[in-house]
Design a protein around this motif. Structure first.
Motif, short mmCIF file in Angstrom:
data_model
loop_
_atom_site.label_atom_id
_atom_site.label_comp_id
_atom_site.label_asym_id
_atom_site.label_seq_id
_atom_site.Cartn_x
_atom_site.Cartn_y
_atom_site.Cartn_z
N THR A 1 0.83 -1.21 0.00
CA THR A 1 0.00 0.00 0.00
C THR A 1 0.86 1.25 0.00
O THR A 1 2.07 1.21 0.26
N SER A 2 0.23 2.39 -0.25
CA SER A 2 0.93 3.67 -0.21
C SER A 2 1.29 4.02 1.22
O SER A 2 0.73 3.46 2.18
N SER A 3 2.20 4.96 1.39
CA SER A 3 2.60 5.37 2.74
C SER A 3 1.41 5.95 3.51
O SER A 3 1.24 5.69 4.70
N ALA A 4 0.55 6.71 2.82
CA ALA A 4 -0.61 7.31 3.48
C ALA A 4 -1.56 6.23 3.99
O ALA A 4 -2.04 6.29 5.13
N ASP A 5 -1.84 5.23 3.14
CA ASP A 5 -2.73 4.15 3.56
C ASP A 5 -2.10 3.33 4.69
O ASP A 5 -2.78 2.94 5.65
N SER A 6 -0.81 3.07 4.58
CA SER A 6 -0.12 2.30 5.62
C SER A 6 -0.19 3.00 6.97
O SER A 6 -0.44 2.37 8.01
N MET A 7 0.03 4.30 6.96
CA MET A 7 0.02 5.03 8.22
C MET A 7 -1.38 5.12 8.81
O MET A 7 -1.56 5.12 10.03
N ARG A 8 -2.41 5.17 7.95
CA ARG A 8 -3.79 5.15 8.46
C ARG A 8 -4.07 3.81 9.15
O ARG A 8 -4.68 3.76 10.22
N ILE A 9 -3.64 2.73 8.52
CA ILE A 9 -3.81 1.40 9.11
C ILE A 9 -3.05 1.32 10.43
O ILE A 9 -3.56 0.80 11.43
N PHE A 10 -1.84 1.86 10.44
CA PHE A 10 -0.99 1.85 11.64
C PHE A 10 -1.67 2.57 12.79
O PHE A 10 -1.79 2.04 13.90
#
Length: 207
Positions: free
Chosen positions: A38-47
Motif C-alpha cells: 500500500t501507499s505510505s498514506a494508507d499504511s500510516m492510516r492502518i498503523f
C-alpha cells in the motif's frame, strides 16, 4: 520492489513494530499484512487505527519510519529467489524494464544500490504518482515512459494492491507471493518463486 525483487518487507515489519513501541502500542500481524503493497498514506492510516491512535500526527512518524528503513536498506538487501537472475536475463535480452513501487523515491534510491540503477529504464515511485497502487496509474505511467503498450507488458507482483493495479492497467500479471497469500484470479499467473522464470516464460504470458 519490496517482497518481489528484494526481501525488504521483513525490514518494514521491524521498523513498524519499533515505531508502534515508540508510540506506546503494539502492531498486530493482521495490520502489518494489510499494509503490504500500500501507499505510505494508507499504511500510516492502518498503523494509527491499529494502535488505537487515529488522530496521531502522521508526519513525525513517517519521518522516523523513513529514516529507520533507510538505515536498514543501507546495510544491504537480500534478493528474493530467482529475482536477480531473471532481471539480468531480461536486461541481457534487451527488454525495456521498469521498476514500479509504492515505496518513496528516497528509499528507492538506497535500494537501487543493491538492485542496480542500470537495470531499469524507468523507475516509478509511490510518491511520484497522484493515485498509487491499487490504482492503475503507476503501471500506466511506467508503460508510457517506456514507450510501449501496456498490453505488451508483464507485471510481477507480490501483493493484492499491486496485482489489482497491474490488472486494472491492462498488463499481464505474474504473482509471486512473499508475505501474503494470493488467491487465484482470472488473468493472473501464480508461482511460488521466480526461480526458473526467464524471458521466454514471461513472453508466453502475453499470448
Amino acid at each position: 520492489m519490496d517482497g518481489t525483487l528484494v526481501d525488504s518487507e521483513r525490514i518494514w515489519g521491524i521498523a513498524l513494530t519499533e515505531l508502534a513501541a515508540r508510540a506506546g502500542g503494539t502492531l498486530s500481524e493482521s495490520a502489518r499484512l494489510a499494509m503490504v503493497g500500500t501507499s505510505s498514506a494508507d499504511s500510516m492510516r492502518i498503523f494509527r487505527a491499529d494502535i488505537g491512535q487515529p488522530d496521531r500526527p502522521e508526519a513525525p512518524d513517517l519521518a522516523w519510519l523513513t529514516a529507520r528503513v533507510r538505515d536498514m536498506f543501507a546495510d544491504g538487501l537480500v534478493w528474493r529467489p530467482g529475482a536477480m537472475e531473471l532481471l539480468l536475463a531480461v536486461r541481457a535480452a534487451g527488454i525495456p524494464t521498469a521498476l514500479v513501487t509504492s515505496t518513496g523515491r528516497e528509499l528507492v534510491e538506497v535500494a537501487l544500490k543493491t538492485l542496480g540503477v542500470e537495470n531499469f529504464d524507468v523507475v516509478v515511485c509511490g510518491d511520484e504518482v497522484k493515485r498509487p497502487k491499487p490504482d492503475p496509474e503507476p503501471y500506466r505511467t511506467a508503460a508510457e515512459l517506456l514507450g510501449v503498450p501496456i498490453g505488451s507488458c508483464v507485471a510481477i507482483e507480490d501483493s493484492h494492491s499491486g496485482v489489482a493495479s497491474a490488472r486494472a492497467a491492462g498488463a499481464a500479471v505474474l504473482a509471486v507471493p512473499a508475505e501474503l497469500e494470493l488467491e487465484p484470479v482470472d488473468g493472473v499467473h501464480l508461482r511460488t518463486t521466480l526461480t526458473g522464470v526467464d524471458p521466454l516464460f514471461l513472453a508466453a504470458l502475453l499470448v
